[in-house]
Design a protein around this motif. Sequence first.
Motif, PDB file in Angstrom:
ATOM      1  N   LEU A   1       0.856  -1.190   0.000  1.00 30.60           N
ATOM      2  CA  LEU A   1       0.000   0.000   0.000  1.00 30.60           C
ATOM      3  C   LEU A   1       0.890   1.238   0.000  1.00 30.60           C
ATOM      4  O   LEU A   1       1.886   1.293   0.730  1.00 30.60           O
ATOM      5  CB  LEU A   1      -0.891  -0.001   1.251  1.00 30.60           C
ATOM      6  N   GLY A   2       0.531   2.243  -0.807  1.00 28.29           N
ATOM      7  CA  GLY A   2       1.353   3.458  -0.890  1.00 28.29           C
ATOM      8  C   GLY A   2       2.719   3.150  -1.463  1.00 28.29           C
ATOM      9  O   GLY A   2       3.750   3.603  -0.966  1.00 28.29           O
ATOM     10  N   ALA A   3       2.745   2.385  -2.554  1.00 26.69           N
ATOM     11  CA  ALA A   3       4.012   1.878  -3.107  1.00 26.69           C
ATOM     12  C   ALA A   3       4.830   2.961  -3.797  1.00 26.69           C
ATOM     13  O   ALA A   3       6.020   2.746  -4.071  1.00 26.69           O
ATOM     14  CB  ALA A   3       3.726   0.751  -4.092  1.00 26.69           C
ATOM     15  N   GLY A   4       4.218   4.119  -4.114  1.00 20.88           N
ATOM     16  CA  GLY A   4       4.959   5.184  -4.800  1.00 20.88           C
ATOM     17  C   GLY A   4       5.481   4.693  -6.141  1.00 20.88           C
ATOM     18  O   GLY A   4       4.766   4.044  -6.900  1.00 20.88           O
ATOM     19  N   HIS A   5       6.757   4.973  -6.429  1.00 26.76           N
ATOM     20  CA  HIS A   5       7.310   4.498  -7.703  1.00 26.76           C
ATOM     21  C   HIS A   5       7.960   3.135  -7.551  1.00 26.76           C
ATOM     22  O   HIS A   5       8.624   2.638  -8.473  1.00 26.76           O
ATOM     23  CB  HIS A   5       8.258   5.518  -8.328  1.00 26.76           C
ATOM     24  N   GLY A   6       7.784   2.495  -6.390  1.00 25.38           N
ATOM     25  CA  GLY A   6       8.022   1.056  -6.307  1.00 25.38           C
ATOM     26  C   GLY A   6       9.398   0.589  -5.893  1.00 25.38           C
ATOM     27  O   GLY A   6       9.765  -0.548  -6.154  1.00 25.38           O
ATOM     28  N   ARG A   7      10.140   1.428  -5.170  1.00 18.59           N
ATOM     29  CA  ARG A   7      11.500   0.971  -4.814  1.00 18.59           C
ATOM     30  C   ARG A   7      11.428  -0.330  -4.013  1.00 18.59           C
ATOM     31  O   ARG A   7      12.240  -1.238  -4.221  1.00 18.59           O
ATOM     32  CB  ARG A   7      12.257   2.053  -4.036  1.00 18.59           C
TER      33      ARG A   7
END
Length: 172
Positions: free
Chosen positions: A4-10
């Motif tokens: 959840l709330g992964a942003g751009h996925g780092r």
Amino acid sequence: MLELGAGHGRDALCFARQGFTVRATDFSPTGLRQLRHAAHEQDVAERISTMVHDVREPLPIPNATVDAVFAHMLLCMALSTGEIHALADEIRRVLRPGGTFVYTVRHTGDAHYGAGTAHGDDIYEHSGFAVHFFPRALVDSLAEGWTLDEVHPFEEGDLPRRLWRVTQTLPG
Ligand SMILES: C[S@@+](CC[C@H](N)C(=O)[O-])C[C@H]1O[C@@H](n2cnc3c(N)ncnc32)[C@H](O)[C@@H]1O
């Protein structure tokens, strides 16, 4: 696993490189687009799916279908205590028995807690970003009915930078 709330996925990309199958969600389609691009470049696209979702809404995921939920610096965004509790209930619903929830949050032990503009409910504005600083009592109340495995302190990024990584597990 569900992020959840992964942003751009780092983190999603890191989990996928290690062999996990990840469903990465965020309310920003921009970050998720970058994530999908990076997943193709890193040859892990078959292990990552994305979904635009606002965690203030119920998760569009069936009951007891997820092994683990991960949320790095999402719960300490501009969410009220009531919204955080509702989200924890949703996470509990979608996790399988014995499933694990790992999250990180900024906390009231940080020297910068309260240094910004107050918006109530332990939410302060720092450099244009709203931060919900977690008191330990909130961590404990979110773990009611779970096993609270660990509250691990660490530091990351710019001020305020003190975080807790919380790991809690549902009964099997
Ligand atoms: C501090 S960033 C962390 C991003 C990522 N987890 C990382 O560590 O790189 C918080 C993320 O939460 C997302 N976010 C904030 N509020 C949200 C909400 N209500 N529903 C879904 N995502 C949200 C933002 O778009 C952002 O990507």
